[in-house]
Structures are given as C-alpha cells and as structure tokens.
Design a protein around this motif. Structure first.
Motif, PDB file in Angstrom:
ATOM      1  N   THR A 188       0.796  -1.239   0.000  1.00 33.89           N
ATOM      2  CA  THR A 188       0.000   0.000   0.000  1.00 33.89           C
ATOM      3  C   THR A 188       0.822   1.278   0.000  1.00 33.89           C
ATOM      4  N   ILE A 189       2.108   1.195   0.359  1.00 37.62           N
ATOM      5  CA  ILE A 189       2.899   2.422   0.489  1.00 37.62           C
ATOM      6  C   ILE A 189       4.160   2.392  -0.377  1.00 37.62           C
ATOM      7  N   ARG A 190       5.104   1.557   0.005  1.00 38.80           N
ATOM      8  CA  ARG A 190       6.442   1.651  -0.577  1.00 38.80           C
ATOM      9  C   ARG A 190       6.494   1.200  -2.047  1.00 38.80           C
ATOM     10  N   HIS A 191       5.813   0.076  -2.367  1.00 41.45           N
ATOM     11  CA  HIS A 191       5.854  -0.462  -3.729  1.00 41.45           C
ATOM     12  C   HIS A 191       4.431  -0.719  -4.228  1.00 41.45           C
ATOM     13  N   ARG A 192       3.585   0.265  -4.067  1.00 46.19           N
ATOM     14  CA  ARG A 192       2.180   0.129  -4.455  1.00 46.19           C
ATOM     15  C   ARG A 192       2.028  -0.217  -5.932  1.00 46.19           C
ATOM     16  N   ASP A 193       2.928   0.310  -6.794  1.00 42.78           N
ATOM     17  CA  ASP A 193       2.810   0.078  -8.235  1.00 42.78           C
ATOM     18  C   ASP A 193       3.007  -1.386  -8.607  1.00 42.78           C
ATOM     19  N   TYR A 194       3.643  -2.186  -7.726  1.00 42.04           N
ATOM     20  CA  TYR A 194       3.816  -3.610  -8.010  1.00 42.04           C
ATOM     21  C   TYR A 194       2.494  -4.377  -7.968  1.00 42.04           C
ATOM     22  N   PHE A 195       1.474  -3.772  -7.394  1.00 37.95           N
ATOM     23  CA  PHE A 195       0.203  -4.468  -7.196  1.00 37.95           C
ATOM     24  C   PHE A 195      -0.932  -3.844  -8.011  1.00 37.95           C
ATOM     25  N   LEU A 196      -0.592  -3.007  -8.981  1.00 41.82           N
ATOM     26  CA  LEU A 196      -1.595  -2.389  -9.843  1.00 41.82           C
ATOM     27  C   LEU A 196      -1.774  -3.209 -11.113  1.00 41.82           C
ATOM     28  N   PRO A 197      -2.986  -3.217 -11.682  1.00 43.71           N
ATOM     29  CA  PRO A 197      -3.216  -3.947 -12.940  1.00 43.71           C
ATOM     30  C   PRO A 197      -2.320  -3.413 -14.051  1.00 43.71           C
ATOM     31  N   VAL A 198      -1.984  -4.302 -14.993  1.00 46.26           N
ATOM     32  CA  VAL A 198      -1.122  -3.920 -16.113  1.00 46.26           C
ATOM     33  C   VAL A 198      -1.774  -4.337 -17.425  1.00 46.26           C
ATOM     34  N   THR A 199      -1.352  -3.673 -18.508  1.00 50.48           N
ATOM     35  CA  THR A 199      -1.792  -4.022 -19.859  1.00 50.48           C
ATOM     36  C   THR A 199      -0.902  -5.130 -20.402  1.00 50.48           C
ATOM     37  N   ALA A 277     -13.433  -8.847 -11.489  1.00 51.10           N
ATOM     38  CA  ALA A 277     -12.243  -8.102 -11.899  1.00 51.10           C
ATOM     39  C   ALA A 277     -11.564  -8.777 -13.088  1.00 51.10           C
ATOM     40  N   ALA A 278     -11.510 -10.110 -13.082  1.00 52.50           N
ATOM     41  CA  ALA A 278     -10.895 -10.831 -14.200  1.00 52.50           C
ATOM     42  C   ALA A 278     -11.662 -10.610 -15.496  1.00 52.50           C
ATOM     43  N   LEU A 279     -12.972 -10.527 -15.412  1.00 48.98           N
ATOM     44  CA  LEU A 279     -13.782 -10.263 -16.606  1.00 48.98           C
ATOM     45  C   LEU A 279     -13.519  -8.877 -17.177  1.00 48.98           C
ATOM     46  N   ARG A 280     -13.050  -7.933 -16.339  1.00 54.11           N
ATOM     47  CA  ARG A 280     -12.706  -6.585 -16.801  1.00 54.11           C
ATOM     48  C   ARG A 280     -11.228  -6.479 -17.174  1.00 54.11           C
ATOM     49  N   ASN A 281     -10.554  -7.619 -17.281  1.00 55.49           N
ATOM     50  CA  ASN A 281      -9.122  -7.663 -17.610  1.00 55.49           C
ATOM     51  C   ASN A 281      -8.281  -7.001 -16.531  1.00 55.49           C
ATOM     52  N   ARG A 282      -8.720  -7.124 -15.276  1.00 59.51           N
ATOM     53  CA  ARG A 282      -7.954  -6.655 -14.127  1.00 59.51           C
ATOM     54  C   ARG A 282      -7.521  -7.874 -13.321  1.00 59.51           C
ATOM     55  N   VAL A 283      -6.730  -8.740 -13.951  1.00 63.18           N
ATOM     56  CA  VAL A 283      -6.332  -9.993 -13.310  1.00 63.18           C
ATOM     57  C   VAL A 283      -5.473  -9.720 -12.079  1.00 63.18           C
ATOM     58  N   GLN A 284      -4.662  -8.662 -12.107  1.00 59.10           N
ATOM     59  CA  GLN A 284      -3.851  -8.331 -10.935  1.00 59.10           C
ATOM     60  C   GLN A 284      -4.728  -8.040  -9.718  1.00 59.10           C
ATOM     61  N   THR A 285      -5.850  -7.371  -9.940  1.00 59.26           N
ATOM     62  CA  THR A 285      -6.784  -7.131  -8.839  1.00 59.26           C
ATOM     63  C   THR A 285      -7.317  -8.446  -8.289  1.00 59.26           C
ATOM     64  N   SER A 286      -7.625  -9.388  -9.190  1.00 55.03           N
ATOM     65  CA  SER A 286      -8.095 -10.709  -8.765  1.00 55.03           C
ATOM     66  C   SER A 286      -7.046 -11.422  -7.930  1.00 55.03           C
ATOM     67  N   LEU A 287      -5.787 -11.354  -8.368  1.00 56.94           N
ATOM     68  CA  LEU A 287      -4.717 -12.027  -7.632  1.00 56.94           C
ATOM     69  C   LEU A 287      -4.445 -11.329  -6.301  1.00 56.94           C
ATOM     70  N   ASN A 288      -4.605  -9.998  -6.266  1.00 59.38           N
ATOM     71  CA  ASN A 288      -4.478  -9.281  -4.987  1.00 59.38           C
ATOM     72  C   ASN A 288      -5.501  -9.805  -3.983  1.00 59.38           C
ATOM     73  N   LEU A 289      -6.725 -10.013  -4.444  1.00 55.66           N
ATOM     74  CA  LEU A 289      -7.778 -10.519  -3.568  1.00 55.66           C
ATOM     75  C   LEU A 289      -7.470 -11.939  -3.102  1.00 55.66           C
ATOM     76  N   ALA A 290      -7.066 -12.807  -4.045  1.00 54.77           N
ATOM     77  CA  ALA A 290      -6.818 -14.204  -3.711  1.00 54.77           C
ATOM     78  C   ALA A 290      -5.648 -14.348  -2.739  1.00 54.77           C
ATOM     79  N   LEU A 291      -4.483 -13.830  -3.135  1.00 55.32           N
ATOM     80  CA  LEU A 291      -3.293 -14.000  -2.304  1.00 55.32           C
ATOM     81  C   LEU A 291      -3.369 -13.164  -1.031  1.00 55.32           C
TER      82      LEU A 291
END
Length: 366
Positions: A188-199, A277-291
C-alpha cells in the motif's frame, strides 16, 4: 432508466445487509426448522452479493490495491473471531479447527480463486497479464508463513504430536504478524505500483474506469454496510453449519468436509469480486484478492489463536498431515512457475484448479 436502475441497486444493497443481520440475531444459537434454514441460505447468498457491491464502491474510491486489502482483511477479521469462538466452545474437538480453516483458505484462494481468475482472464483476453513483482512477493510470504505455522509443527520434537511448544508458538505468531505487516506496507505504500493492474504491453493501469468516484459519505456508508454484510455472511454460514454437518454425516463423509464447505461460503465475497475483476481484464486485482486473503488468513489467525490458546481449554494442533503437506508444496511450486512469466494461458489456470480439485477429493475421501 440507468439512474432508476442504480437507485434500485442502491436500495437493495442497503436493505439486504440490515435484514440479514436481523435474521442472524433471530436465529443465532437456535434450532430452526428446514424452511427457516432455506431462508437463511437465501439471505446468505444475497448478503454475499451486497458485500461484493460495497467492496467495489470502496475500491473505486480508494483505488487498488487498497480496495482489495479492505475486503480481504474485513473477511479475515470476522472469520478469526468466529474460529476463536468455536474453539472456545468446542474443547478438544476443536483442536484442529484453526489449522483446517487456515489450510482450506490457502487452498481455496491460491488454487481455486487464483486458477479461476487466470482461466477467465486468459479465455476472454487470450492471456492473463499481471505484475510478477507484487504477485511473487505475496506468494513468497504465503509459502514462508504456511511453512512456519503449518509445516514445522509436524516435525518439531519439543511437544508430542503436531503441536508447537509455547516458545515455538510465540515465534510463529510474531513472525506471522511482522511479515504480514511488512507485506501490507509494501503493498500500500512503498511499492504500491507492483500491485496495480497492467496491460499486455506492461503499462500500469492507475485508474479502474472513467466513472466518477463515490463521495466520502457514500464510501463511509458502504464501509459500514460492508461490515454488516460480512458479519451476516459469516454468522449465517455458521447458522447453516448444523444442517451441513447433518447432510455430511448422513452421506458418510469425513467431518473435514464441513470446514471446506463453510470456508467456501465465507470466501464467496472475495471469489465473486475476483472473478468480476478478471472479466474486466484486471487480473492483478483478482490475484491481490486471492493472495491477500490467504496472507490475511495466516497472518491474523495464527497470532489470534496463539493468544487465545492461553485460556482455551483444549490443545492447539497446527501441523499438517502428509497429504496436505504434498498439496501445499505443489501449490507453492505451481504458483511460482505461473507467476514468473508475468502472463498465463488457460492451461495455468486449469493446473491450479486441478490442485484445488485434488484438495476437495482428498477432503471427501482422505
């Protein structure tokens, strides 16, 4: 027309959590007839959908990955309270409850939700893309905490059976809370960009969509209603558990199946949110929720039961059996191979679902 539809949805998602909570209060610790159990099951499903709606409102306001964290932690805190309550009431019969619940949560999130999210994303968009840095960090924390908390007790010798000594339990609890806290700070702070959805090209998506974010008032209302919904989901799941136990016993299945079914019910809000989220092509969001849910389950449950074990009447068994050790090792190995390429095909999703299916089969037929 669209405004009317939004008004109906907003009204429904306010009424259902409150009605579910009222039903929970009226049925808590009471023997109810079958038709009431059917109503409880209906309200349980409705409360799950309401929880997903309010979680998405909050996520839209605070953005990723904080939105995923809110839902994961909220569900886990309530789940931990339920575990401690059941252990206090269960005595020796509840000795393995924390272990079974945490392991079921890890299998469901790291294989079930993880695999379904990748499968859906890859089928709709050819490949599922995600950020390997953030996903790999989460998987490394899960593997470490699961090993320290669930694997080591099987091999330690200070206490008889798959149990920790007091010193070992304090260490496992401290390691769990410290590593989970560091992960949250990293996410949430130091490396937040590592957990954002990507193209597919690797570009980070900083905005979920172009809609106006909800107001602070609407966000606070959704936060309160999310809490009410999740309390209702966990409480109503506990309410239908005697019916589930009777059905499992009548079918001649092991008692561990009850824990798997209840874990599936409790994790429904995260599952639905991840798949949407996966249906919207936000798989990273899905993995954030799962893990994130798996990490919260270990990082919050182990310290909680470690503290509670000081006054709980029965023993605390945390060590996994041989078949579960194999499944946990396979989950970490397969997860690592899935994460490294930064993208996955439907095959990888199917592999994770096969491990999940093996867990369910072994729960039914050990």
């Amino acid at each position: 027309m669209i405004r009317k539809l939004h008004a109906v949805i907003a009204q429904w998602t306010v009424v259902v959590p409150v009605a579910s909570l009222v039903l929970l209060v009226l049925t808590w610790h009471r023997d109810v007839p079958g038709w009431v159990v059917a109503q409880v099951a209906c309200f349980l499903g409705a409360a799950v959908l309401a929880a997903v709606h309010h979680a998405e409102v909050i996520a839209h306001r605070v953005g990723e990955p904080m939105g995923s964290l809110v839902l994961a932690v909220a569900v886990t805190v309530i789940e931990v309270a339920l575990i401690v309550t059941l252990m206090a009431d269960g005595g020796d019969k509840a000795a393995t409850l924390a272990r079974d619940t945490v392991f079921a949560a890890v299998m469901i999130t790291c294989n079930g939700i993880f695999g379904l999210s990748i499968l859906i994303g890859a089928l709709k968009y050819r490949v599922a893309v995600f950020n390997a840095e953030g996903t790999g960090a989460a998987l490394a924390c899960i593997g470490t905490l699961a090993t320290l908390s669930l694997v080591l007790p099987t091999f330690t010798t200070s206490s008889p059976g798959p149990q920790f000594s007091s010193t070992q339990l304090v260490f496992a609890a401290a390691a769990s809370i410290v590593l989970y806290g560091l992960f949250v700070a990293t996410q949430t702070i130091r490396h937040r960009d590592y957990f954002l959805p990507v193209t597919p090209e690797g570009k980070i998506l900083t905005e979920e969509d172009h809609a106006e974010p909800p107001t602070n008032r609407a966000t606070l209302a959704s936060l309160a209603l999310l809490g009410v919904s999740l309390v209702s989901v966990v409480g109503l799941a506990k309410g239908v558990s005697p019916t589930i136990e009777s059905a499992v016993e009548s079918a001649g299945l092991p008692s561990s199946v009850v824990g798997v079914v209840i874990a599936l019910l409790v994790l429904l809000p995260e599952t639905i949110a991840a798949l949407r989220a996966a249906l919207r092509n936000r798989v990273q969001t899905s993995l954030n929720l799962a893990l994130g849910s798996a990490l919260a389950s270990i990082g919050l449950t182990i310290p909680a039961v470690a503290v509670a074990s000081a006054w709980l009447p029965g023993p605390l068994v945390l060590g996994l059996g041989p078949s579960h050790l194999v499944l946990l090792s396979l989950t970490i190995a397969v997860g690592t191979l899935t994460v490294i390429p930064r993208r996955a095909t439907p095959l990888q999703g199917a592999v994770h679902l096969a491990v999940m299916a093996a867990f369910v089969v072994l729960a039914i037929n050990p």
